[in-house]
Design an enzyme around this catalytic site. Sequence first.
Site, PDB file in Angstrom:
ATOM      1  CB  SER A 266      44.219  19.994 -36.119  1.00 50.78           C
ATOM      2  OG  SER A 266      43.162  19.578 -35.323  1.00 50.78           O
ATOM      3  CG  HIS A 402      39.673  22.955 -35.519  1.00 55.20           C
ATOM      4  ND1 HIS A 402      40.700  23.116 -34.622  1.00 55.20           N
ATOM      5  CD2 HIS A 402      39.935  21.801 -36.192  1.00 55.20           C
ATOM      6  CE1 HIS A 402      41.530  22.094 -34.725  1.00 55.20           C
ATOM      7  NE2 HIS A 402      41.098  21.287 -35.683  1.00 55.20           N
TER       8      HIS A 402
HETATM    9  C1  GCU Z   1      39.868  15.654 -33.646  1.00 57.46           C
HETATM   10  C2  GCU Z   1      40.726  15.380 -32.432  1.00 57.46           C
HETATM   11  C3  GCU Z   1      41.693  16.517 -32.163  1.00 57.46           C
HETATM   12  C4  GCU Z   1      42.479  16.848 -33.413  1.00 57.46           C
HETATM   13  C5  GCU Z   1      41.545  17.097 -34.563  1.00 57.46           C
HETATM   14  C6  GCU Z   1      42.227  17.300 -35.922  1.00 57.46           C
HETATM   15  O1  GCU Z   1      38.985  16.709 -33.380  1.00 57.46           O
HETATM   16  O2  GCU Z   1      39.871  15.151 -31.354  1.00 57.46           O
HETATM   17  O3  GCU Z   1      42.583  16.177 -31.128  1.00 57.46           O
HETATM   18  O4  GCU Z   1      43.326  17.940 -33.190  1.00 57.46           O
HETATM   19  O5  GCU Z   1      40.693  15.977 -34.730  1.00 57.46           O
HETATM   20  O6  GCU Z   1      43.335  16.881 -36.132  1.00 57.46           O
HETATM   21  O7  GCU Z   1      41.557  17.839 -36.813  1.00 57.46           O
END
Ligand code: GCU
Length: 421
Positions: A266, A402
């Site tokens: 992420s 995710h």
């Molecule tokens: C949020 C953000 C993402 C990121 C994510 C994370 O959802 O919008 O861009 O990748 O956090 O780091 O968990």
Amino acid sequence: MGMKWKPILPLLVLMMNAATAAEPPANYDETKVPPIVLPELLKNGDGSPVKTAADWTGKRRPELLALFEKQMFGRAPERPALAFEVQEEAVPALNGKALRKQIKVFFTGKKESPGMNLLIYTPASASAQSPVPFFLGLNFEGNPSVCEDPRILPRMEPAAGQLANGQPAPTAKPAAPGSQTSRWQVEWLVSQGFGTATAWYWDIDPDYDDGFKNGVHALYPDFEKSRTGESWGSLAAWAWGLRLGMDYLEKEPLCDAKHVALHGHSRLGKSALWAGATDERFSLVISNESGCGGAALSKRPFGETVGRINTVFPHWFCGNYHAWSNREPEMPFDQHQLLALIAPRALLVGSAEEDLWADPTGERLALEASAPAFFLTVGEAKSAKSPLLQARQAYFIRPGKHDVMFSDWQAWVDFARAVWK
Ligand code: GCU
């Protein structure tokens, strides 16, 4: 005084409304994605073609690196000469299956400066005579969260901070020991013959918009004094920390530093890509569900957008990147070019089917569009089963949300074995 400020208030409210109004809702409908034109990969800024690996390395790659530094992540100060302190020498851990080491890596080259705690596990059999390949990555919740081991040093809690707008800053979520075990798979990884090294990303820079007043930014006051739209944001700071981690791994006797895989999930996947792009010592880079500002194409209006990410996380990228909010079609660069900077080293892009915010299709298309740089630079094709492997690339998508799952780790290890053969 009061009189003076009054007329400005309605204007501020207006500006805020304009900012929110400019943020369209996220699109999740593939039929609403218009055809997109990607900026050229194998053509130099002056229009000349990139025909050979030497053209790429000598001209196009430096040109793209400069573009991403200036427009997206920002310029970081030079890393200091490595200074570290062994907090714990290699000791048996995880029921004798592993060795554990804990190292403090200092941020200014001076031993009294702040630093990050690097937690290291290797197979119990690792030695200076038989060093092992490593996985290096930052963790979200602190070292004690990565596996159940009561001897992991507690994380260093940062002092209470302030947001750039003067409000109290959020504190880091407390983490229970071993709470991230499934995301780190330490026991399994050492059983497979790999070492693993990690540090808490807040050690490097707390993850909130403090106007770059704390974390490593504060340790480089001269650099910060001349802050511009090209200066480093937090993603670049985390990438800088990862490179410092590699500076240490090069000195670590149990690590085979020619085989270090850099991984990140992420937001930390975005940082891993930037660290991997800028630092050729990482022989494999793994971006897991890094999405917008990571592996996903920005020009595809799907899931998170440049405008959204800059609004919600104003500290992540450099100031110049904010100019591209809601102007993706005009952007002179896109993420396939960032991925191409990893070539000819190995790159794995991981996605999850339900992680639509990160645009799995955009992540795959960026990888595919980066392939020509890999084919150009990898040289003699390995006797490999798939063209992707020949290009030292892998795309892995799994069902689910995710997250980092065991199946992700299995794919990463399979790919590492294939490219390190
Ligand atoms: C949020 C953000 C993402 C990121 C994510 C994370 O959802 O919008 O861009 O990748 O956090 O780091 O968990």
